[in-house]
Design a protein around this motif. Structure first.
Motif, PDB file in Angstrom:
ATOM      1  N   UNK A  27      25.625  27.826  37.340  1.00 36.44           N
ATOM      2  CA  UNK A  27      25.913  28.887  36.370  1.00 36.44           C
ATOM      3  C   UNK A  27      26.345  30.170  37.076  1.00 36.44           C
ATOM      4  N   UNK A  28      25.659  30.513  38.156  1.00 38.34           N
ATOM      5  CA  UNK A  28      26.009  31.721  38.901  1.00 38.34           C
ATOM      6  C   UNK A  28      27.403  31.598  39.525  1.00 38.34           C
ATOM      7  N   UNK A  29      27.699  30.429  40.057  1.00 37.82           N
ATOM      8  CA  UNK A  29      29.021  30.205  40.646  1.00 37.82           C
ATOM      9  C   UNK A  29      30.115  30.319  39.574  1.00 37.82           C
ATOM     10  N   UNK A  30      29.842  29.807  38.382  1.00 36.40           N
ATOM     11  CA  UNK A  30      30.816  29.901  37.302  1.00 36.40           C
ATOM     12  C   UNK A  30      31.031  31.359  36.894  1.00 36.40           C
ATOM     13  N   UNK A  31      29.960  32.129  36.820  1.00 37.14           N
ATOM     14  CA  UNK A  31      30.085  33.546  36.457  1.00 37.14           C
ATOM     15  C   UNK A  31      30.910  34.299  37.491  1.00 37.14           C
ATOM     16  N   UNK A  32      30.715  33.985  38.758  1.00 33.16           N
ATOM     17  CA  UNK A  32      31.487  34.635  39.813  1.00 33.16           C
ATOM     18  C   UNK A  32      32.964  34.267  39.706  1.00 33.16           C
ATOM     19  N   UNK A  33      33.234  33.019  39.437  1.00 32.20           N
ATOM     20  CA  UNK A  33      34.619  32.574  39.290  1.00 32.20           C
ATOM     21  C   UNK A  33      35.269  33.252  38.084  1.00 32.20           C
ATOM     22  N   UNK A  63      39.291  39.695  36.862  1.00 28.18           N
ATOM     23  CA  UNK A  63      39.840  40.786  37.662  1.00 28.18           C
ATOM     24  C   UNK A  63      41.315  40.535  37.964  1.00 28.18           C
ATOM     25  N   UNK A  64      41.657  39.314  38.348  1.00 33.72           N
ATOM     26  CA  UNK A  64      43.056  38.990  38.633  1.00 33.72           C
ATOM     27  C   UNK A  64      43.928  39.195  37.398  1.00 33.72           C
ATOM     28  N   UNK A  65      43.413  38.814  36.240  1.00 32.72           N
ATOM     29  CA  UNK A  65      44.150  39.015  35.001  1.00 32.72           C
ATOM     30  C   UNK A  65      44.337  40.497  34.726  1.00 32.72           C
ATOM     31  N   UNK A  66      43.307  41.281  34.954  1.00 35.35           N
ATOM     32  CA  UNK A  66      43.393  42.724  34.769  1.00 35.35           C
ATOM     33  C   UNK A  66      44.440  43.321  35.709  1.00 35.35           C
ATOM     34  N   UNK A 113      33.636  47.537  40.264  1.00 32.05           N
ATOM     35  CA  UNK A 113      34.141  46.167  40.163  1.00 32.05           C
ATOM     36  C   UNK A 113      32.964  45.207  40.238  1.00 32.05           C
ATOM     37  N   UNK A 114      33.237  43.965  39.903  1.00 29.57           N
ATOM     38  CA  UNK A 114      32.219  42.925  39.937  1.00 29.57           C
ATOM     39  C   UNK A 114      32.042  42.423  41.360  1.00 29.57           C
ATOM     40  N   UNK A 142      32.362  41.259  49.261  1.00 30.13           N
ATOM     41  CA  UNK A 142      33.519  41.938  49.856  1.00 30.13           C
ATOM     42  C   UNK A 142      34.549  42.265  48.795  1.00 30.13           C
ATOM     43  N   UNK A 143      34.830  41.292  47.933  1.00 34.65           N
ATOM     44  CA  UNK A 143      35.795  41.516  46.867  1.00 34.65           C
ATOM     45  C   UNK A 143      35.315  42.590  45.900  1.00 34.65           C
ATOM     46  N   UNK A 144      34.015  42.656  45.662  1.00 34.48           N
ATOM     47  CA  UNK A 144      33.478  43.711  44.809  1.00 34.48           C
ATOM     48  C   UNK A 144      33.775  45.083  45.377  1.00 34.48           C
ATOM     49  N   UNK A 145      33.587  45.242  46.681  1.00 30.28           N
ATOM     50  CA  UNK A 145      33.866  46.519  47.342  1.00 30.28           C
ATOM     51  C   UNK A 145      35.371  46.810  47.313  1.00 30.28           C
ATOM     52  N   UNK A 146      36.168  45.810  47.665  1.00 27.34           N
ATOM     53  CA  UNK A 146      37.631  45.986  47.681  1.00 27.34           C
ATOM     54  C   UNK A 146      38.169  46.348  46.302  1.00 27.34           C
ATOM     55  N   UNK A 147      37.730  45.643  45.279  1.00 30.72           N
ATOM     56  CA  UNK A 147      38.232  45.888  43.937  1.00 30.72           C
ATOM     57  C   UNK A 147      37.754  47.229  43.397  1.00 30.72           C
ATOM     58  N   UNK A 148      36.537  47.633  43.759  1.00 26.77           N
ATOM     59  CA  UNK A 148      36.052  48.956  43.354  1.00 26.77           C
ATOM     60  C   UNK A 148      36.867  50.046  44.041  1.00 26.77           C
TER      61      UNK A 148
END
Length: 150
Positions: free
Chosen positions: A27-33, A39-42, A69-70, A131-137
């Motif tokens: 479930x956690x992996x699905x939420x991350x995906x 984010x990519x859609x945004x 960001x997430x 890392x992606x959370x930091x980058x996207x933020x």
């Protein structure tokens, strides 16, 4: 016979716990995906983001900007400072639900962003979502720093 039933019940309990744990991990992996895909859609719906800052020719206005960001465990918030059109500081201001070990490892991207003057840097292996959370933020903050930002 009594021992047989106790062992059987214990075995059933262990199997049930393993299946429950697997369901939580999945479930956690699905939420991350889902968060990554959202984010990519945004990003596709937002105008292109400049990656570089060049003093007077910079597209970024001086100031301090926030972005969110997430990340791996939740929202990552950052504060980004632009001086003379260059990114001079990037600080994580909030990451309450983020796993400390992943966040500590992922923080290495901050140095890369400051060095490259861009969010187009590699993520930290083993802490990709953080890392992606930091980058996207940071990208969110940079969008706010754009001189033509409405």
């Amino acid at each position: 016979m009594h021992r047989f039933w106790i062992k059987t019940c214990n075995l059933i309990l262990v199997v049930a716990l393993l299946f429950g744990y697997q369901a939580v991990v999945q479930s956690r992996a699905q939420k991350e995906t889902i968060a990554e895909l959202e984010y990519e859609l945004q990003q596709k719906t937002v105008s292109g983001q400049p990656e570089e800052a060049d003093g007077a020719d910079s597209l970024y206005a001086d100031g301090t900007y926030t972005g969110e960001a997430q990340g791996y465990g939740g929202t990552v918030a950052v504060e980004l400072t632009v001086e003379n059109g260059k990114i001079t500081d990037l600080t994580i201001t909030s990451a309450e639900k983020e796993d400390t070990a992943y966040l500590d490892a992922a923080s290495a991207v901050i140095d890369s962003i400051l060095e490259q003057q861009s969010t187009d840097v590699d993520t930290v292996s083993g802490a990709t979502f953080s890392s992606n959370g930091i980058l996207h933020a940071a990208e969110d903050a940079l969008r706010k720093a754009e001189k033509n930002h409405a």
